[in-house]
Design a protein around this motif. Structure first.
Motif, PDB file in Angstrom:
ATOM      1  N   THR A  74      32.170  58.560  -8.996  1.00 25.54           N
ATOM      2  CA  THR A  74      33.888  59.199  -8.858  1.00 25.54           C
ATOM      3  C   THR A  74      33.785  59.480  -7.360  1.00 25.54           C
ATOM      4  OG1 THR A  74      32.751  60.775  -9.190  1.00 25.54           O
ATOM      5  CG2 THR A  74      33.313  59.318 -11.572  1.00 25.54           C
ATOM      6  N   GLU A  75      32.496  58.759  -6.580  1.00 24.18           N
ATOM      7  CA  GLU A  75      32.999  59.173  -4.903  1.00 24.18           C
ATOM      8  C   GLU A  75      32.195  58.258  -4.363  1.00 24.18           C
ATOM      9  OE1 GLU A  75      31.845  64.167  -4.531  1.00 24.18           O
ATOM     10  OE2 GLU A  75      29.945  63.191  -4.887  1.00 24.18           O
ATOM     11  N   ALA A  76      33.314  57.970  -3.081  1.00 20.57           N
ATOM     12  CA  ALA A  76      33.040  56.939  -2.036  1.00 20.57           C
ATOM     13  C   ALA A  76      33.486  57.417  -1.182  1.00 20.57           C
ATOM     14  CB  ALA A  76      33.605  55.816  -2.359  1.00 20.57           C
ATOM     15  N   PHE A  77      33.087  56.848   0.274  1.00 18.64           N
ATOM     16  CA  PHE A  77      33.997  57.459   1.627  1.00 18.64           C
ATOM     17  C   PHE A  77      33.770  56.198   2.334  1.00 18.64           C
ATOM     18  CE2 PHE A  77      31.832  61.276  -0.308  1.00 18.64           C
ATOM     19  CZ  PHE A  77      33.465  61.949   0.442  1.00 18.64           C
ATOM     20  N   PRO A  78      34.588  56.286   3.125  1.00 20.32           N
ATOM     21  CA  PRO A  78      35.646  57.183   3.626  1.00 20.32           C
ATOM     22  C   PRO A  78      36.419  57.113   2.607  1.00 20.32           C
ATOM     23  CG  PRO A  78      35.761  55.649   5.108  1.00 20.32           C
ATOM     24  CD  PRO A  78      34.662  55.294   4.360  1.00 20.32           C
ATOM     25  N   VAL A  79      38.293  57.933   2.917  1.00 26.88           N
ATOM     26  CA  VAL A  79      38.850  58.153   1.796  1.00 26.88           C
ATOM     27  C   VAL A  79      40.292  58.197   2.213  1.00 26.88           C
ATOM     28  CG1 VAL A  79      39.788  58.943  -0.002  1.00 26.88           C
ATOM     29  CG2 VAL A  79      37.365  58.508  -0.357  1.00 26.88           C
ATOM     30  N   LEU A  80      41.237  57.115   2.685  1.00 20.73           N
ATOM     31  CA  LEU A  80      42.881  57.395   3.448  1.00 20.73           C
ATOM     32  C   LEU A  80      43.688  57.380   2.415  1.00 20.73           C
ATOM     33  CD1 LEU A  80      40.328  55.898   5.139  1.00 20.73           C
ATOM     34  CD2 LEU A  80      42.402  55.319   6.804  1.00 20.73           C
ATOM     35  N   VAL A  81      44.431  58.662   2.164  1.00 23.07           N
ATOM     36  CA  VAL A  81      45.390  58.853   1.513  1.00 23.07           C
ATOM     37  C   VAL A  81      46.470  58.792   2.473  1.00 23.07           C
ATOM     38  CG1 VAL A  81      46.201  60.117  -0.731  1.00 23.07           C
ATOM     39  CG2 VAL A  81      43.525  59.453  -0.542  1.00 23.07           C
ATOM     40  N   GLY A  82      47.926  58.374   1.717  1.00 19.13           N
ATOM     41  CA  GLY A  82      49.152  58.026   2.406  1.00 19.13           C
ATOM     42  C   GLY A  82      50.189  58.382   1.559  1.00 19.13           C
ATOM     43  N   ASP A  83      50.946  59.132   1.813  1.00 21.71           N
ATOM     44  CA  ASP A  83      52.646  59.793   0.882  1.00 21.71           C
ATOM     45  C   ASP A  83      53.921  59.845   1.874  1.00 21.71           C
ATOM     46  OD1 ASP A  83      53.169  59.966  -1.599  1.00 21.71           O
ATOM     47  OD2 ASP A  83      54.555  61.185  -0.694  1.00 21.71           O
ATOM     48  N   MET A  84      54.924  58.485   1.579  1.00 24.13           N
ATOM     49  CA  MET A  84      55.763  59.242   2.692  1.00 24.13           C
ATOM     50  C   MET A  84      56.995  59.103   0.960  1.00 24.13           C
ATOM     51  SD  MET A  84      57.661  57.450   5.495  1.00 24.13           S
ATOM     52  CE  MET A  84      56.548  57.961   7.158  1.00 24.13           C
ATOM     53  N   ASP A  85      57.824  59.606   1.299  1.00 25.22           N
ATOM     54  CA  ASP A  85      59.095  59.909   0.402  1.00 25.22           C
ATOM     55  C   ASP A  85      60.383  59.314   1.680  1.00 25.22           C
ATOM     56  OD1 ASP A  85      59.723  62.054   2.015  1.00 25.22           O
ATOM     57  OD2 ASP A  85      60.030  63.689   0.380  1.00 25.22           O
ATOM     58  N   ASN A  86      61.461  59.233   0.496  1.00 29.15           N
ATOM     59  CA  ASN A  86      62.722  58.508   1.024  1.00 29.15           C
ATOM     60  C   ASN A  86      63.209  59.648   1.771  1.00 29.15           C
ATOM     61  OD1 ASN A  86      62.725  60.687  -1.902  1.00 29.15           O
ATOM     62  ND2 ASN A  86      64.890  60.162  -1.364  1.00 29.15           N
ATOM     63  N   ASN A  87      62.849  61.200   2.136  1.00 32.82           N
ATOM     64  CA  ASN A  87      63.663  61.501   2.845  1.00 32.82           C
ATOM     65  C   ASN A  87      62.561  61.490   4.568  1.00 32.82           C
ATOM     66  OD1 ASN A  87      65.754  63.241   2.070  1.00 32.82           O
ATOM     67  ND2 ASN A  87      64.152  63.959   0.978  1.00 32.82           N
ATOM     68  N   TYR A  88      61.422  60.791   4.353  1.00 33.13           N
ATOM     69  CA  TYR A  88      60.572  60.594   5.351  1.00 33.13           C
ATOM     70  C   TYR A  88      59.917  61.522   5.916  1.00 33.13           C
ATOM     71  CZ  TYR A  88      64.345  56.681   6.181  1.00 33.13           C
ATOM     72  OH  TYR A  88      65.171  55.805   5.855  1.00 33.13           O
ATOM     73  N   ASN A  89      59.408  62.380   5.046  1.00 32.67           N
ATOM     74  CA  ASN A  89      58.011  63.047   4.989  1.00 32.67           C
ATOM     75  C   ASN A  89      56.703  62.708   4.759  1.00 32.67           C
ATOM     76  OD1 ASN A  89      60.224  65.159   5.300  1.00 32.67           O
ATOM     77  ND2 ASN A  89      61.110  65.472   2.822  1.00 32.67           N
ATOM     78  N   LEU A  90      56.398  62.962   5.379  1.00 37.81           N
ATOM     79  CA  LEU A  90      54.652  62.501   5.309  1.00 37.81           C
ATOM     80  C   LEU A  90      53.815  63.011   5.226  1.00 37.81           C
ATOM     81  CD1 LEU A  90      52.724  59.554   5.967  1.00 37.81           C
ATOM     82  CD2 LEU A  90      52.644  60.253   8.345  1.00 37.81           C
ATOM     83  N   ASN A  91      52.702  62.962   4.093  1.00 38.14           N
ATOM     84  CA  ASN A  91      51.038  63.371   3.886  1.00 38.14           C
ATOM     85  C   ASN A  91      50.115  62.616   4.370  1.00 38.14           C
ATOM     86  OD1 ASN A  91      52.783  66.474   2.349  1.00 38.14           O
ATOM     87  ND2 ASN A  91      54.007  64.796   2.017  1.00 38.14           N
ATOM     88  N   ALA A  92      49.443  62.803   4.599  1.00 38.39           N
ATOM     89  CA  ALA A  92      48.275  61.753   4.411  1.00 38.39           C
ATOM     90  C   ALA A  92      46.670  62.813   5.168  1.00 38.39           C
ATOM     91  CB  ALA A  92      48.503  61.088   6.062  1.00 38.39           C
ATOM     92  N   GLN A  93      45.483  62.226   4.417  1.00 36.65           N
ATOM     93  CA  GLN A  93      44.694  62.854   4.717  1.00 36.65           C
ATOM     94  C   GLN A  93      44.081  61.602   4.481  1.00 36.65           C
ATOM     95  OE1 GLN A  93      43.633  64.648   0.443  1.00 36.65           O
ATOM     96  NE2 GLN A  93      45.195  65.427   0.558  1.00 36.65           N
ATOM     97  N   ILE A  94      42.107  61.946   5.231  1.00 31.97           N
ATOM     98  CA  ILE A  94      41.482  61.336   5.799  1.00 31.97           C
ATOM     99  C   ILE A  94      40.333  62.410   5.456  1.00 31.97           C
ATOM    100  CG2 ILE A  94      40.033  60.472   7.213  1.00 31.97           C
ATOM    101  CD1 ILE A  94      42.439  60.359   8.647  1.00 31.97           C
ATOM    102  N   ILE A  95      39.010  61.849   4.373  1.00 30.96           N
ATOM    103  CA  ILE A  95      38.468  62.300   4.557  1.00 30.96           C
ATOM    104  C   ILE A  95      37.028  61.980   4.283  1.00 30.96           C
ATOM    105  CG2 ILE A  95      37.389  63.345   2.013  1.00 30.96           C
ATOM    106  CD1 ILE A  95      39.491  63.989   0.506  1.00 30.96           C
TER     107      ILE A  95
END
Length: 332
Positions: A115-136
């Protein structure tokens, strides 16, 4: 400040999702927890080897509580390869918070466990151009780094960088959020969790915030005791105390109690929740009730053999006579 601990649980449907497990069907979770309580894997009885982060002391109980929503939700997951997937989510609500999210997840080749693998890149953007991003990523064995970035339209909201070192019987972490050398402001947090015995671990968190000519610090203490088929955890921070109890009934039933006390306002909230995993029906039920007389329920039904999941959500408060209902549909 955003969490600097584990990757967290997936949010339905617009939050940042953790990397998908390589092979771990959800309907087997009850059996795995039951086996863990008997010492057959590392989930419970082997926590003394690596106790996890300080922020995950209450994770087992918190994950039992349902995460309700209101309105209609649609989540579409699409795997483009064994390492890359994208998702689209639409939320329609009468509360004027309808939204659309586009997310992407990349999982690298460094496989540490099923259940674990690296690296992990996750991104999310909504219709109001709000961005959330993670790098693990795990830089070297035992040393992990996590970077979190959040923007609101064109405005920079948060930047967070954390380092976790996982030793044989302890975890030490340091996290900094919104550091600004010019304005001399920011937040720094230190966490340490040590296994005392096979069943008992103790730790502390030190949070230091500075800026605007002012500074402040908060010290938190916590611990967790793991029994044969139960976990009791407690943390104390300033005038706040949080205690949880997690119990495995069998491979299908798990229950938990969450007590949150504010000594300053002399208020407390108790939540009782349980999770029922009906494997023959491919259905999971999560229910909870708290001392404010709020009843919450979330039901997930896998529509096999099709890759569809139907989600029903409901909230009812007997004091305010308010109720909310939601219907969700997951594809993929």
């Amino acid at each position: 400040m955003a969490s600097a601990g584990g990757q967290g649980s997936p949010q339905f449907p617009g939050g940042l999702a953790p990397p998908p497990p390589a092979a771990n069907p959800s309907h087997q979770s009850g059996q795995q927890d039951a086996n863990a309580a008997n010492g057959s894997n590392n989930t419970l009885n082997n926590d003394w080897v690596c106790p996890g982060s300080f922020e995950e002391l209450h994770k087992k109980c918190k994950d039992l509580m349902p995460q309700p929503f209101e309105g209609c939700k649609l989540l579409i997951n699409k795997g483009l390869s064994s390492h890359f997937q994208v998702n689209h989510s639409i939320h329609l609500s009468s509360a004027n918070n309808s939204s659309y999210h586009f997310g992407a997840t990349y999982v690298g080749n460094k496989q540490l466990s099923p259940t674990e693998a690296f690296p992990v890149l996750v991104g999310d953007m909504d219709n109001n151009y709000n961005l959330n991003a993670q790098i693990i990523h795990e830089i070297v064995h035992g040393l992990r780094t996590k970077c979190v970035i959040q923007t609101q339209k064109a405005v920079w909201q948060m930047a967070q960088l954390g380092l976790d070192y996982r030793g044989k019987d302890f975890v030490a972490s340091v996290t900094t959020a919104n550091p600004n050398i010019i304005d001399e402001s920011g937040v720094v947090a230190f966490h340490y969790l040590q296994s005392i015995t096979r069943k008992l671990c103790l730790g502390a968190e030190y949070l230091y915030q500075y800026g605007g000519g002012m500074e402040g610090a908060v010290l938190s203490l916590g611990g967790r005791y793991t029994g044969k088929n139960w976990i009791a955890a407690a943390t104390a921070s300033g005038m706040n105390v949080n205690m949880t109890y997690y119990h495995i009934g069998n491979e299908s039933v798990r229950a938990g109690v969450d007590l949150d006390v504010n000594l300053r306002t002399r208020e407390s909230v108790v939540s009782l929740g349980y999770e029922l995993d009906v494997q023959k029906a491919n259905m999971t039920v999560k229910n909870s009730i708290d001392s404010n007389w709020t009843i919450t329920s979330v039901i997930e039904k896998k529509l096999l053999p099709m890759p569809f999941t139907l989600t029903l959500s409901g909230i009812l408060n007997h004091v305010s006579n308010k109720c909310q209902f939601g219907v969700g549909f997951i594809v993929g």
